[in-house]
Write a protein that holds these residues in place. Structure first.
Motif, mmCIF file in Angstrom:
data_model
loop_
_atom_site.group_PDB
_atom_site.id
_atom_site.type_symbol
_atom_site.label_atom_id
_atom_site.label_comp_id
_atom_site.label_asym_id
_atom_site.label_seq_id
_atom_site.Cartn_x
_atom_site.Cartn_y
_atom_site.Cartn_z
ATOM 1 N N TRP A 333 0.973 -0.876 0.034
ATOM 2 C CA TRP A 333 0.052 0.212 0.131
ATOM 3 C C TRP A 333 0.858 1.081 -0.139
ATOM 4 C CZ3 TRP A 333 -0.686 -4.331 3.466
ATOM 5 C CH2 TRP A 333 -1.387 -4.272 3.047
ATOM 6 N N GLN A 365 -1.305 -9.533 7.385
ATOM 7 C CA GLN A 365 -0.351 -8.112 6.534
ATOM 8 C C GLN A 365 1.222 -9.247 5.736
ATOM 9 O OE1 GLN A 365 -0.048 -4.243 7.801
ATOM 10 N NE2 GLN A 365 -0.849 -5.266 9.583
ATOM 11 N N GLU A 368 0.146 -11.528 3.119
ATOM 12 C CA GLU A 368 0.106 -10.731 2.034
ATOM 13 C C GLU A 368 1.389 -10.068 1.208
ATOM 14 O OE1 GLU A 368 -2.577 -8.745 -0.146
ATOM 15 O OE2 GLU A 368 -3.918 -10.754 1.764
ATOM 16 N N ALA A 371 2.457 -13.439 -0.337
ATOM 17 C CA ALA A 371 2.488 -13.252 -1.537
ATOM 18 C C ALA A 371 2.678 -12.677 -3.191
ATOM 19 C CB ALA A 371 0.651 -13.339 -1.431
ATOM 20 N N GLU A 458 -8.907 -17.908 1.992
ATOM 21 C CA GLU A 458 -9.367 -16.728 0.668
ATOM 22 C C GLU A 458 -10.144 -16.217 1.247
ATOM 23 O OE1 GLU A 458 -9.474 -18.953 -2.708
ATOM 24 O OE2 GLU A 458 -7.810 -19.728 -2.863
ATOM 25 N N ARG A 461 -8.705 -13.653 3.340
ATOM 26 C CA ARG A 461 -8.062 -12.453 2.986
ATOM 27 C C ARG A 461 -8.309 -11.299 2.659
ATOM 28 N NH1 ARG A 461 -3.088 -15.652 0.992
ATOM 29 N NH2 ARG A 461 -1.780 -13.673 0.565
ATOM 30 N N ALA A 465 -8.339 -7.319 3.469
ATOM 31 C CA ALA A 465 -8.166 -6.887 2.170
ATOM 32 C C ALA A 465 -8.746 -5.808 2.281
ATOM 33 C CB ALA A 465 -7.539 -7.415 1.240
ATOM 34 N N ARG A 469 -7.676 -1.625 2.332
ATOM 35 C CA ARG A 469 -7.653 -0.548 1.494
ATOM 36 C C ARG A 469 -7.457 1.006 1.892
ATOM 37 N NH1 ARG A 469 -11.532 -2.034 -1.520
ATOM 38 N NH2 ARG A 469 -12.742 0.342 -1.734
#
Length: 478
Positions: A333, A365, A368, A371, A458, A461, A465, A469
């Motif tokens: 971000w 976090q 993320e 990934a 999933e 997450r 997410a 944002r």
């Protein structure tokens, strides 16, 4: 029997360990606590005198407890914490501006048009997290006198009289050419730092001088930034291996080999270490508030201490989500003005739900980041090695395995950073010793396997997410 003193000068304290110079086993440990000062407007400072005293006191206590002669001193440092100081006397001319400090956001905002160029040259994102914006902020707002450097250079100067920094620490500055590992005059000009006297860049296994601070005349070697030191200690010496340290913040690093790849996923690339004539690189991502988020829970009276997390965390958060962005959000971000939030609160929400939500927010976090690392490596991570004080929380580590959907191997020592620095110092003192041999083998104390289904992970997450944002509507962030 001889030994090496390895010092880890960190954000919340300084740790000194004495390790056997032959087999790397720990002989003695001493720690000194440090309390950063948190200021309005995102300022985070430390007293330089307190930093130096903590290094000297912890080091001397560890040496005295070891009852062994010291043949080398290694130093791991915070990485992006800077101060101004007088090179003639060593006296500080400012407070130490901690890596968490956000006051240099205005410096970065003025340079937005150069962000892509800076990223290509340095491998880093234009953000106040790194050294150069804070150096520029000090020059604008505090003093034009003396030199302005990261804290490692100042500490090593007090120990040896030298003016140096290691390649890994220098690569966290935004003013280093990542390919050549040299200071970049053009970047210095962009930050208004033209003409600044900068330290000589050394390899992490260089002997940079000697010190009498801990008895005798002892070589100083094994200089490295803290997270890269932990990467070494946890044996992440091959391309694709990764670790995450759970301390004041969380730091996930993955070895990318000898190629300084630029991240396409919002991560940063820096020197992993320079030793034995080789310079491997790593990609990394940061979670700014981890132990500091737990300290926030303590300050509110929700948990007595970090050791109570597992007894107070609920088994299910009952739909409560937390984005623990107490000091902004880093990759992907890069939103320094982001703030922490809770969503999903109802009248049935209790303390235990909030505690688990914070832990799951930290783990989300890190997931993320994992990934993003996989995207840069071109293949998913198969395991995650973990160290740091908060690995003692089974609730956090299980959440990490569940949300990231990979096993988490807990490093068996609470001292990964100084052990990594000690391994480099051993290599410096014995060039025939390879880094892999200096690190040795280790077995995880615990392995956390995912318990959630992939579908559940999933779904979680995705919800998290959306809440994370930056700029999301109030209905998504509260």
């Amino acid at each position: 029997m001889t030994a090496i003193l390895a010092i880890d000068q960190g954000t919340s304290g300084t740790k000194a360990i004495v390790v056997d110079a032959d087999d790397g086993s720990i002989v003695a440990i001493a720690e000194e606590a440090i309390r950063p000062t948190y200021l309005p407007g995102g300022g985070v400072e430390q007293n330089p005198h307190e930093l130096l005293d903590s290094v000297l006191n912890a080091g001397r206590r560890a040496v005295n407890a070891s009852h062994r002669p010291i043949t080398g001193v290694a130093l791991a440092n915070q990485g992006e914490t800077v101060l101004a100081w007088d090179p003639a006397t060593g006296a500080p001319l400012s407070q130490a501006i901690v890596w968490q400090d956000r006051r240099a956001d205005s410096v970065c905002a003025e340079m937005t048009e150069h962000a892509d160029h800076i990223a290509r040259r340095t491998g880093l994102v234009l953000d106040p997290y790194f050294s150069a914006p804070k150096m520029a902020w000090l020059r604008r707002n505090v003093t034009r006198e003396g030199v302005v450097t990261t804290t490692d250079t100042w500490l090593v100067h007090h120990l040896t009289g030298e003016f140096v920094t290691d390649a890994a620490t220098a690569s966290r500055s935004l003013i280093l050419d990542l390919d050549t590992v040299t200071w970049d005059e053009e970047l210095l000009g962009l930050f208004g730092l033209t003409g600044e006297r900068l330290p000589r860049i050394v390899a992490c296994d260089d002997i940079v001088g000697t010190t009498r601070a801990f008895g005798g005349d002892v070589p100083v070697a094994g200089l490295i930034v803290d997270q890269q030191a932990a990467l070494i200690a946890e044996g992440c010496l091959q391309e694709g291996s990764a670790k995450c340290t759970y301390g004041t913040g969380a730091f996930l690093l993955a070895n990318t080999g000898l190629n300084p790849v630029r991240s396409h996923a919002g991560l940063t690339t820096s020197v992993a270490w320079r030793a034995a004539g080789h310079t491997p690189y790593c990609v990394d991502g940061q979670v700014y508030t981890v132990a500091s988020a737990v300290r926030w829970l303590q300050d509110l009276g929700l948990v007595p201490s970090a050791t109570d997390l597992d007894t107070l965390a609920a088994s299910d958060a009952e739909g409560v989500l937390c984005v623990p962005a107490f000091a902004g959000l880093a990759a992907p971000w890069w939103a320094p003005d982001a703030t922490a939030s809770f969503t999903g609160l109802t009248l049935a929400t209790r303390r235990e739900h909030l505690v688990l939500a914070v832990l799951q927010g930290i783990a989300a976090q890190v997931a993320e980041l994992g990934a993003l690392v996989a995207a840069d490596l071109g293949r998913p991570l198969s395991r995650l090695r973990a160290d740091g004080g908060l690995t003692n929380s089974a609730a956090l580590m299980q959440a990490q395995a569940d949300i990231a959907q990979i096993p988490v191997d807990i490093y068996p020592h609470a001292h990964a950073t100084p052990l990594g620095a000690a391994a480099l110092a051993r290599c410096a003192l014995d060039p025939a010793l390879g880094l892999k041999e200096a690190v040795g083998d280790w077995r995880p104390t615990t392995v956390y396997e995912p318990r959630w289904s992939r579908d559940r992970a999933e779904e979680f997450r995705g919800r998290w997410a959306r809440a994370a944002r930056p700029g999301a509507p109030e209905g998504e962030q509260s």
